[in-house]
Structures are given as C-alpha cells and as structure tokens.
Design a protein around this motif. Sequence first.
Motif, PDB file in Angstrom:
ATOM      1  N   MET A   1      12.054 -11.962  -9.032  1.00  0.00           N
ATOM      2  CA  MET A   1      13.085 -10.981  -9.316  1.00  0.00           C
ATOM      3  C   MET A   1      13.306 -10.926 -10.812  1.00  0.00           C
ATOM      4  N   SER A   2      13.428  -9.736 -11.350  1.00  0.00           N
ATOM      5  CA  SER A   2      13.659  -9.576 -12.773  1.00  0.00           C
ATOM      6  C   SER A   2      15.140  -9.733 -13.081  1.00  0.00           C
ATOM      7  N   GLN A   3      15.456  -9.811 -14.355  1.00  0.00           N
ATOM      8  CA  GLN A   3      16.844  -9.922 -14.798  1.00  0.00           C
ATOM      9  C   GLN A   3      17.665  -8.717 -14.350  1.00  0.00           C
ATOM     10  N   SER A   4      17.013  -7.569 -14.192  1.00  0.00           N
ATOM     11  CA  SER A   4      17.745  -6.348 -13.881  1.00  0.00           C
ATOM     12  C   SER A   4      17.936  -6.130 -12.387  1.00  0.00           C
ATOM     13  N   GLY A   5      17.556  -7.068 -11.557  1.00  0.00           N
ATOM     14  CA  GLY A   5      17.789  -6.927 -10.128  1.00  0.00           C
ATOM     15  C   GLY A   5      16.498  -6.885  -9.338  1.00  0.00           C
ATOM     16  N   ALA A   6      16.636  -6.418  -8.109  1.00  0.00           N
ATOM     17  CA  ALA A   6      15.518  -6.411  -7.164  1.00  0.00           C
ATOM     18  C   ALA A   6      14.649  -5.177  -7.329  1.00  0.00           C
ATOM     19  N   ARG A   7      13.410  -5.283  -6.877  1.00  0.00           N
ATOM     20  CA  ARG A   7      12.523  -4.119  -6.845  1.00  0.00           C
ATOM     21  C   ARG A   7      12.803  -3.331  -5.555  1.00  0.00           C
ATOM     22  N   VAL A   8      12.321  -2.116  -5.519  1.00  0.00           N
ATOM     23  CA  VAL A   8      12.567  -1.229  -4.384  1.00  0.00           C
ATOM     24  C   VAL A   8      11.288  -1.129  -3.559  1.00  0.00           C
ATOM     25  N   SER A   9      11.381  -1.374  -2.253  1.00  0.00           N
ATOM     26  CA  SER A   9      10.200  -1.288  -1.390  1.00  0.00           C
ATOM     27  C   SER A   9       9.759   0.168  -1.244  1.00  0.00           C
ATOM     28  N   ALA A  10       8.493   0.382  -0.963  1.00  0.00           N
ATOM     29  CA  ALA A  10       7.946   1.733  -0.781  1.00  0.00           C
ATOM     30  C   ALA A  10       8.608   2.435   0.405  1.00  0.00           C
ATOM     31  N   GLN A  11       8.999   1.677   1.422  1.00  0.00           N
ATOM     32  CA  GLN A  11       9.620   2.268   2.606  1.00  0.00           C
ATOM     33  C   GLN A  11      10.929   2.985   2.258  1.00  0.00           C
ATOM     34  N   VAL A  12      11.629   2.521   1.238  1.00  0.00           N
ATOM     35  CA  VAL A  12      12.884   3.157   0.828  1.00  0.00           C
ATOM     36  C   VAL A  12      12.635   4.618   0.480  1.00  0.00           C
ATOM     37  N   GLY A  13      11.663   4.865  -0.367  1.00  0.00           N
ATOM     38  CA  GLY A  13      11.348   6.234  -0.765  1.00  0.00           C
ATOM     39  C   GLY A  13      10.831   7.073   0.384  1.00  0.00           C
ATOM     40  N   GLU A  14      10.018   6.479   1.246  1.00  0.00           N
ATOM     41  CA  GLU A  14       9.470   7.208   2.396  1.00  0.00           C
ATOM     42  C   GLU A  14      10.580   7.672   3.333  1.00  0.00           C
TER      43      GLU A  14
END
Length: 155
Positions: A1-14
């Motif tokens: 995890m980066s300092q700026s928070g979590a990454r977004v999974s591809a399923q979110v956009g789909e």
Amino acid sequence: MSQSGARVSAQVGEEFQKLKRSSDRNRLLRYIVFKLSDDYSEIEVEHAEADSDWDNFREKLLNATSKSKTGAVGKGPRYAVYDFGFKFDGRDINKIILIAWSPDDAGVHPKMIYAASKEALKRSLEGFAYEIQANDSDDLEYASILNAVLAKVNA
C-alpha cells in the motif's frame, strides 16, 4: 500500500460502467458498495445491486464492519455509488452520487485508510455527479441525502 492509500481493483471500474449504462427500462445496477480488502491494500466491490429499495442499501452501509490493526472487528467505513432518482422542478432526474460513509464510531485506523484512499477511488469513477459525506445514521436517511443532493443542484 502506498502512502496515499489503497489501489483500486479493476472490478470497481467495470461495475461502475455497468451502473452508468443502466436505464430505468434496463436497470443493471442501482448501487455499488465498495470496501477495502482485509489487508487495506485494495478497494474492491462488496455489493453491486439492482435493488432500488433505499432502506436495503442504507442497511448495508450501517451494518458494514472493518478490522482494526489489532484484529478487533467494529463499525466500518465504506464508499458507495447510487443512481439516485428525485424530482426537481417537476422533472424526474437521476444523478449518480458518491457516498463516503465513515461512521463516527468506527475505528481510527480504518477511517484513516478510507480517507487516504478516497481520491484514488474518485479518479476511477469518472461520471458521478455529487459527493456526499455521511458520518452517522441520520446522514444516510433518504430525506437527508435528498436534501444534500438538492442543495448541490441548486448551487
């Protein structure tokens, strides 16, 4: 995890694209609830529903849980998008709203990670109309959300 928070999974956009493509005649989705994975590294889809019952949606947010650093389970923040229908100047209008649910009684660690991850989620959800912050159960009442949306429409 980066300092700026979590990454977004591809399923979110789909799933968000499915919600945006929905119409009243072909309702694929009415809302999507997003959560952080158990290790807080990724934003993922928790629920994607065509159900238009506001109370069912609200209950999903109110009953959300998260683990703290110590492993204790308590009230949990969530993000959600909702295809919100309302009347304005005699017209039926639908706007996709983003709700950032962070209950006051949630743990500090989950609240911090959710706050730090919100911008990444917003960048992946191109096309929502309004953002609403909700911190207690009254903020999630239909009338409260309607008033918040109408205030933004009138702004």
